[in-house]
Design a protein around this motif. Structure first.
Motif, PDB file in Angstrom:
ATOM      1  N   GLY A  18       0.809  -1.212   0.000  1.00  0.00           N
ATOM      2  CA  GLY A  18       0.000   0.000   0.000  1.00  0.00           C
ATOM      3  C   GLY A  18       0.842   1.261   0.000  1.00  0.00           C
ATOM      4  O   GLY A  18       0.576   2.207  -0.764  1.00  0.00           O
ATOM      5  N   SER A  21       2.561   1.637  -3.377  1.00  0.00           N
ATOM      6  CA  SER A  21       1.637   2.060  -4.425  1.00  0.00           C
ATOM      7  C   SER A  21       1.319   3.548  -4.310  1.00  0.00           C
ATOM      8  O   SER A  21       1.183   4.240  -5.334  1.00  0.00           O
ATOM      9  N   ARG A  39      -7.098  -0.292  -1.942  1.00  0.00           N
ATOM     10  CA  ARG A  39      -6.549  -1.500  -1.317  1.00  0.00           C
ATOM     11  C   ARG A  39      -7.637  -2.564  -1.350  1.00  0.00           C
ATOM     12  O   ARG A  39      -8.794  -2.299  -1.014  1.00  0.00           O
ATOM     13  N   SER A  57      -2.826  -3.582  -4.238  1.00  0.00           N
ATOM     14  CA  SER A  57      -3.145  -2.162  -4.403  1.00  0.00           C
ATOM     15  C   SER A  57      -3.343  -1.838  -5.878  1.00  0.00           C
ATOM     16  O   SER A  57      -2.587  -2.319  -6.724  1.00  0.00           O
TER      17      SER A  57
END
Length: 234
Positions: A18, A21, A39, A57
Motif C-alpha cells: 500500500g 503504491s 486497497r 493495491s
C-alpha cells in the motif's frame, strides 16, 4: 479508466504494498491523471504465502475515451521501473495494467474468487492472455501475478476495498466534514444511512480511508457520545 495493480511487493521488514503504491502514484501524477489508489483484501489461508494481510493495491488512472493500449504500455513500463528500483528480497511481485474496456465478466469473477479461494498463476496468466492484459511477474516465485489480476477485477466493480489515496489527497487525524469533502470524498454517511454534512470527524487510524461505493468515494462514520468517528472498512 486504466487500472494498475501491484501485488506481493514486500517482506516483513519492508514497507507494505500500500505504501509503495501511494509512492508510485505520487510519481505517476507528475505525468498522468491519477484518480486514486485502492486497497483490496484477498483470501487469507495457510496455503497462500503473504506478508501480513494478503492485500493488493490498484492505482486508478483517468483517461479519455479514445485512449489506446499503447498508453497501457507506457504506464506499465513506468510502474515496472519504480517497482524494480524498490525490489525487496523475499518478495514475489506481480504487475498488471488494463484499460476498463479489457475488463470482462471473467476477470471480475476471478477477483471475487480470489477473496475466498486458492487460485494459481496458470489461471491468472491464461486470463490475461485471453483478455489482452499486460501481466508480468517481477521476481521470486512471481505469485504476485495472481493478486495483480484479481485486484483489477475488484477495482473495476467500484464496490470493493477502500481508498488509500484520493486525487493525491491524504488526510490524517481529525478533520471537519467540509475538509473531507474538499479532499475528493463525494459524501459522508453514518453506517445506518444518514447523510452527514457538518461536524468534526474523529479518526483513530493513521489515514482517513473512504470506500468505493457504486462509483462514488464514501466515508462512513458512527456517532458515539455525540462524536463522529470514522469507520475504516475493507
Amino acid at each position: 479508466m486504466i487500472y494498475v495493480c501491484l501485488d506481493d511487493t514486500d517482506n516483513l521488514e519492508s514497507r507494505g504494498t500500500g505504501k509503495l503504491s501511494r509512492t508510485i502514484a505520487n510519481e505517476l501524477s507528475k505525468n498522468y491523471p491519477v484518480y486514486g489508489v485502492t486497497r483490496h483484501q484477498l483470501y487469507k489461508h495457510p496455503e497462500i504465502p503473504y506478508t501480513s494481510h494478503n492485500t493488493c493495491s490498484v492505482i486508478h488512472i483517468e483517461t479519455d475515451d479514445d485512449i489506446d493500449v499503447k498508453y497501457n504500455d507506457e504506464l506499465f513500463e513506468a510502474v515496472k521501473f519504480e517497482m524494480m528500483a524498490d525490489f525487496i528480497d523475499g518478495s514475489d511481485p506481480g504487475l498488471a495494467v488494463a484499460h476498463e474496456d479489457q475488463i470482462k465478466p471473467a476477470l471480475t469473477a476471478f477477483g471475487n474468487d480470489a477473496k475466498y479461494k486458492i487460485l494459481n498463476q496458470q489461471l491468472a496468466r491464461g486470463l490475461a492472455k485471453n483478455l489482452g492484459i499486460r501481466l508480468e511477474g517481477l521476481g521470486g516465485t512471481e505469485d504476485g501475478v495472481i493478486g495483480a489480476m484479481a485486484g483489477i477485477g475488484l477495482a473495476h466493480t467500484k464496490n470493493d476495498g477502500r481508498f488509500l489515496l484520493v486525487k493525491n489527497n491524504k488526510l490524517k487525524g481529525s478533520n471537519t466534514v467540509e475538509t473531507v469533502l474538499n479532499s475528493g470524498v463525494d459524501a459522508v454517511y453514518t453506517i445506518d444511512g444518514r447523510l452527514v454534512t457538518k461536524g468534526v470527524i474523529v479518526n483513530d487510524s493513521k489515514l482517513t480511508k473512504p470506500c468505493p461505493v457504486n462509483g462514488e468515494v464514501i466515508l462512513f462514520v458512527v456517532e458515539e457520545n455525540g462524536l463522529l468517528k470514522a469507520v475504516n472498512r475493507g
